[in-house]
Design an enzyme around this catalytic site. Sequence first.
Site, PDB file in Angstrom:
ATOM      1  N   GLU A 133       0.859  -1.192   0.000  1.00 13.74           N
ATOM      2  CA  GLU A 133       0.000   0.000   0.000  1.00 13.74           C
ATOM      3  C   GLU A 133       0.889   1.234   0.000  1.00 13.74           C
ATOM      4  O   GLU A 133       1.882   1.291   0.732  1.00 13.74           O
ATOM      5  CB  GLU A 133      -0.898  -0.006   1.240  1.00 13.74           C
ATOM      6  CG  GLU A 133      -1.661   1.274   1.487  1.00 13.74           C
ATOM      7  CD  GLU A 133      -2.413   1.267   2.807  1.00 13.74           C
ATOM      8  OE1 GLU A 133      -2.670   2.375   3.347  1.00 13.74           O
ATOM      9  OE2 GLU A 133      -2.736   0.175   3.335  1.00 13.74           O
ATOM     10  N   GLU A 138      -2.749  11.776   3.142  1.00 12.33           N
ATOM     11  CA  GLU A 138      -3.621  11.349   4.228  1.00 12.33           C
ATOM     12  C   GLU A 138      -3.541  12.347   5.370  1.00 12.33           C
ATOM     13  O   GLU A 138      -2.470  12.844   5.716  1.00 12.33           O
ATOM     14  CB  GLU A 138      -3.227   9.952   4.722  1.00 12.33           C
ATOM     15  CG  GLU A 138      -4.204   9.368   5.703  1.00 12.33           C
ATOM     16  CD  GLU A 138      -4.075   7.848   5.799  1.00 12.33           C
ATOM     17  OE1 GLU A 138      -5.045   7.218   6.235  1.00 12.33           O
ATOM     18  OE2 GLU A 138      -3.013   7.311   5.452  1.00 12.33           O
TER      19      GLU A 138
END
Length: 354
Positions: A133, A138
Site C-alpha cells: 500500500e 492522508e
Amino acid sequence: MIPTLVACACLLPTLVAAQYQIVKSYEGSTFFDEWTFYDNFDNLTNGDVNYLSAKDAQTQNLAFINDAGRAVMKVDNSSTLKFPSKRNSIRIATQAQFTIGSLWVADMTHVPFGCSVWPAWWSSSPTWPDGGEIDTFEGVNQVTMNQMGLHSAPGCTHSNTSVQSSTLINSTDCSILANANEGCTVTNPTTKSYGAGFANAGGGVWVTEFAVKGISIWFFTRSSIPDSLQSNASTIDTSTLGIPVANWPADGCSPPDFFEPQYLIFDITLCGDYAGNSNSFYQTCTGVCYQDWVLGTPSNYDNAYFEVNYVRVYGEPGELTVISSDASPSHTADAVRVLSILAGLKFDPGIWTR
C-alpha cells in the site's frame, strides 16, 4: 496520536532519473467512468459512513463534475442524522491496476478536512498486505500537514539512504505487523499540504513514482508546479521535479519484492479507528467524534470534499503499465483480508490501513 517526529539522515545527493509517457488520464466529464464505487458501509476502518454506489452518489450529488470541469467527491453536508445513522460518503478505486514502472500525478484544488474527517489518496494491491500500500495523501481531523507512507509485509523499511526533502520521519518499519500497522511514514513539512492551508494556496499537485529503484512522492503547491507538469504533459522526466519530499529506496524496501500492481483510491471516512480514537481526536478537536460531529450540524462537513482537476498515469516506454480489470476488489474480500490479518493485533491510533 500524531507520531513523534525524528530527524532524517538523508545523505545521498541525487536520485536516478527516469522518463515516463502518459498511459491513462482521468479528467473532465469522463473522470468517473473507470472507477468502482465501494457501495458499502465502512467495514475496513469502522468509520461512521456509508460509501455510496455510483448511482446513489450521483443522485445525492456527492460525486459529480462541477462547472469548472473538476471532479468533486464529498461527504453529505445537508442531512440531519439520528443515532445510529452513518453519514453518506465516497470511496472509489480505479478499475485498472498500475504496475511497477509507473508514475501517477494528481492535481487537486481542495482536500477534505475538519473534525472527525479522515481522507486519503492512496493505492493498494488486490492482495493487501502482500502486494503493499502506498499512501500519497492522508490527514485526520484538524492536523495541518499531510502524511505519506508505505504498508507492507515484513521486511520493508525506510532506509537511511533515502533522498528526500522532509526531515520529519515518524516511523521506519513498513510492516503491518510492526507498531500496530503504523507503516513507515513521513510528514510533509508545510501547512500548505493539507486542510485550509492547502485550499488557501490554491491546492497543489502530488506525483508518486512506483519504480524498481524505489518509491518517491513529490508535492508542489500551486505556485511552485514545475513547467514539466504544466498543461497536458504527455511525458515526464523525473529529473525536472527536484528532490522528492519522501523517498523509500530499494535498498530498504525493494518494490518487486514487496509490491504488486496497484489500484488508485480516493476515500473519505469519519471517526473510525484513527480519526475517532481519543488520543488522536482530542489533539485538534473537542466534543465526542460521532455524537457531536457526525450527528451534529451537517455544516460540519462543508469542507469535507475532494476537488480534483485530474489524475494522470504515466509508464516507462515499452513497458506494460496498465492491467485492465472489470472491477476493483469487492468490499467483502477486502474486509475479510484486513480483519483476518489484523485480528489479535493490539490497536494503536497509528493504524492507517483503510
